[in-house]
Write a protein that holds these residues in place. Structure first.
Motif, PDB file in Angstrom:
ATOM      1  N   ASN A  15      70.568  27.479   6.469  1.00  0.00           N
ATOM      2  CA  ASN A  15      69.232  27.924   6.886  1.00  0.00           C
ATOM      3  C   ASN A  15      69.235  28.869   8.078  1.00  0.00           C
ATOM      4  N   GLY A  16      70.412  29.157   8.649  1.00  0.00           N
ATOM      5  CA  GLY A  16      70.489  30.089   9.756  1.00  0.00           C
ATOM      6  C   GLY A  16      70.147  29.508  11.106  1.00  0.00           C
ATOM      7  N   ARG A  17      69.820  28.187  11.141  1.00  0.00           N
ATOM      8  CA  ARG A  17      69.391  27.569  12.402  1.00  0.00           C
ATOM      9  C   ARG A  17      70.245  26.373  12.813  1.00  0.00           C
ATOM     10  N   ASP A  18      70.639  25.531  11.834  1.00  0.00           N
ATOM     11  CA  ASP A  18      71.382  24.319  12.161  1.00  0.00           C
ATOM     12  C   ASP A  18      72.260  23.946  10.972  1.00  0.00           C
ATOM     13  N   LEU A  19      72.908  22.775  11.034  1.00  0.00           N
ATOM     14  CA  LEU A  19      73.878  22.370  10.023  1.00  0.00           C
ATOM     15  C   LEU A  19      73.262  21.530   8.911  1.00  0.00           C
ATOM     16  N   TRP A  61      81.685  23.038  14.992  1.00  0.00           N
ATOM     17  CA  TRP A  61      80.877  23.989  14.233  1.00  0.00           C
ATOM     18  C   TRP A  61      79.533  24.165  14.930  1.00  0.00           C
ATOM     19  N   THR A  62      79.187  25.414  15.202  1.00  0.00           N
ATOM     20  CA  THR A  62      77.933  25.740  15.864  1.00  0.00           C
ATOM     21  C   THR A  62      77.211  26.817  15.069  1.00  0.00           C
ATOM     22  N   VAL A  63      75.964  27.052  15.427  1.00  0.00           N
ATOM     23  CA  VAL A  63      75.192  28.154  14.857  1.00  0.00           C
ATOM     24  C   VAL A  63      74.929  29.144  15.980  1.00  0.00           C
ATOM     25  N   GLU A  64      75.402  30.373  15.803  1.00  0.00           N
ATOM     26  CA  GLU A  64      75.282  31.406  16.825  1.00  0.00           C
ATOM     27  C   GLU A  64      74.796  32.696  16.176  1.00  0.00           C
ATOM     28  N   LEU A  68      77.213  30.570  11.023  1.00  0.00           N
ATOM     29  CA  LEU A  68      78.033  29.391  11.234  1.00  0.00           C
ATOM     30  C   LEU A  68      79.329  29.825  11.901  1.00  0.00           C
ATOM     31  N   VAL A  69      79.723  29.129  12.969  1.00  0.00           N
ATOM     32  CA  VAL A  69      80.930  29.493  13.705  1.00  0.00           C
ATOM     33  C   VAL A  69      81.802  28.253  13.832  1.00  0.00           C
ATOM     34  N   GLY A  70      83.069  28.375  13.404  1.00  0.00           N
ATOM     35  CA  GLY A  70      84.013  27.271  13.482  1.00  0.00           C
ATOM     36  C   GLY A  70      85.134  27.578  14.457  1.00  0.00           C
ATOM     37  N   ARG A  71      85.453  26.598  15.324  1.00  0.00           N
ATOM     38  CA  ARG A  71      86.542  26.722  16.289  1.00  0.00           C
ATOM     39  C   ARG A  71      87.316  25.410  16.336  1.00  0.00           C
ATOM     40  N   GLN A  72      88.556  25.475  16.807  1.00  0.00           N
ATOM     41  CA  GLN A  72      89.264  24.233  17.084  1.00  0.00           C
ATOM     42  C   GLN A  72      88.559  23.501  18.235  1.00  0.00           C
ATOM     43  N   GLN A  73      88.688  22.166  18.220  1.00  0.00           N
ATOM     44  CA  GLN A  73      88.022  21.361  19.235  1.00  0.00           C
ATOM     45  C   GLN A  73      89.000  20.334  19.821  1.00  0.00           C
ATOM     46  N   PRO A  74      89.298  20.452  21.138  1.00  0.00           N
ATOM     47  CA  PRO A  74      88.942  21.562  22.025  1.00  0.00           C
ATOM     48  C   PRO A  74      89.743  22.805  21.686  1.00  0.00           C
ATOM     49  N   LEU A  75      89.365  23.927  22.283  1.00  0.00           N
ATOM     50  CA  LEU A  75      90.067  25.174  21.997  1.00  0.00           C
ATOM     51  C   LEU A  75      91.559  25.013  22.253  1.00  0.00           C
ATOM     52  N   GLY A  76      92.352  25.454  21.278  1.00  0.00           N
ATOM     53  CA  GLY A  76      93.788  25.378  21.419  1.00  0.00           C
ATOM     54  C   GLY A  76      94.379  24.004  21.188  1.00  0.00           C
ATOM     55  N   SER A  77      93.580  23.074  20.680  1.00  0.00           N
ATOM     56  CA  SER A  77      94.093  21.719  20.439  1.00  0.00           C
ATOM     57  C   SER A  77      95.161  21.696  19.355  1.00  0.00           C
ATOM     58  N   ARG A 277      77.907  33.861   7.404  1.00  0.00           N
ATOM     59  CA  ARG A 277      76.451  33.992   7.368  1.00  0.00           C
ATOM     60  C   ARG A 277      76.011  34.409   5.960  1.00  0.00           C
ATOM     61  N   ASN A 278      74.702  34.300   5.742  1.00  0.00           N
ATOM     62  CA  ASN A 278      74.091  34.718   4.482  1.00  0.00           C
ATOM     63  C   ASN A 278      74.800  34.082   3.280  1.00  0.00           C
ATOM     64  N   LEU A 279      74.951  32.753   3.320  1.00  0.00           N
ATOM     65  CA  LEU A 279      75.561  32.014   2.216  1.00  0.00           C
ATOM     66  C   LEU A 279      74.508  31.784   1.139  1.00  0.00           C
ATOM     67  N   LEU A 280      74.699  32.403  -0.004  1.00  0.00           N
ATOM     68  CA  LEU A 280      73.733  32.344  -1.099  1.00  0.00           C
ATOM     69  C   LEU A 280      74.446  31.916  -2.373  1.00  0.00           C
TER      70      LEU A 280
END
Length: 284
Positions: A15-19, A61-64, A68-77, A277-280
């Motif tokens: 939806n472009g706003r949340d998960l 995973w965040t919405v920016e 949708l943006v995916g990163r390791q948690q924490p960075l470099g883990s 983004r724009n997953l259809l």
């Protein structure tokens, strides 16, 4: 979503706003094929407590800016994870845009089981000796069906500024014609390189049809690869067994890779992110 896509039967998966409609799950491994050995039992150099640490360090995973943006948690883990759809899908066409950092090894899993790593992965291996638009059989034979291998093109200061064909002499994961021969169609690397936009958004289209699906990929409108799981001949792959194991539908999942012993930080940079983004999706 445009009126044209809506009229064509496409629906948004994000939806472009949340998960909403998606769940965050940790990276996991399992058997190399149904009934086969466990990856962590046969792969060298994984830490003994890998599974426990992966549970403690799922990807973030965040919405920016509507992506949708995916990163390791924490960075470099060094541990990764997935964002998996709550809903299952059978036959479909999926369109999306993606923008991975370098190096950032990601992908889209199709027909994925909710309780294990098994499924067919469309590769977005945006890293040294990676491939984009080909396939990997996660837990269904571990086949690597790709049309080419890629690496970074460097400027005079050694900074990555684009993609080029991988050099077998310096490859970390050498390409072989046998990998392309697993495909029903394999694009020439020159066609991919002419289409790919470095450090920018690229469109990916995936068509998945059949109980033993035939899957086709396009990058920016250029057909890249096609695989037929009904006729595929690969070591430790059995079409009937895999079809029964996965079923006629499954989840879609986006990946943040771990830093496995083979490639380490060449697979995922400590501060890397993948963006979608724009997953259809259109059900077929």
């Amino acid at each position: 979503m445009t009126d044209t896509l809506r009229e064509a039967g496409f629906e948004p998966l994000f939806n472009g706003r949340d998960l909403t409609g998606w769940s965050v799950i940790p990276r996991s491994y399992g058997s190399m094929w149904p009934g086969g050995p466990e990856v962590l039992d046969v792969a060298p150099d994984f830490p003994d407590d890998y599974a426990e640490q992966a549970e403690l360090h799922p990807a973030a995973w965040t919405v920016e800016d509507g992506a949708l943006v995916g990163r390791q948690q924490p960075l470099g883990s060094g541990y990764g994870g997935y964002l998996i759809s709550d809903e299952k899908f059978g036959d479909f066409e999926l369109q999306l845009e993606l923008k991975p950092d370098w190096p950032g090894d990601t992908g889209i899993m199709l027909r994925r089981r909710p309780d294990s790593w098994h499924g067919l992965q469309v590769l977005v291996d945006h890293r040294h000796s990676g491939s984009i638009g080909g396939f990997f059989g996660n837990g269904i034979g571990s086949f690597h069906a790709v049309p080419f291998a890629l690496t970074a093109r460097l400027d005079s200061a050694g900074n990555p500024v684009g993609l080029r064909e991988d050099d077998p002499a310096t490859s970390a994961e050498p390409f072989s014609p046998a990998k392309a021969e697993l495909l029903e169609y394999a694009a020439p690397v020159e066609e991919f390189l002419a289409a790919w936009r470095w450090a920018d958004w690229n469109s990916l289209r995936i068509r998945c049809v059949g109980e033993r699906p035939r899957v086709t990929t396009w990058i920016n409108g250029v057909r890249i690869a096609e695989i037929d799981l009904a006729t595929l001949q690969a070591p430790n792959y059995d079409a009937d067994t895999v079809a029964d194991f996965l079923g006629p539908s499954g989840h879609i999942a986006l990946e943040v890779h771990d830093n496995d012993p083979l490639l380490g930080a060449q697979r995922w940079a400590p501060d890397a992110a993948c963006r979608w983004r724009n997953l259809l999706l259109k059900r077929l």
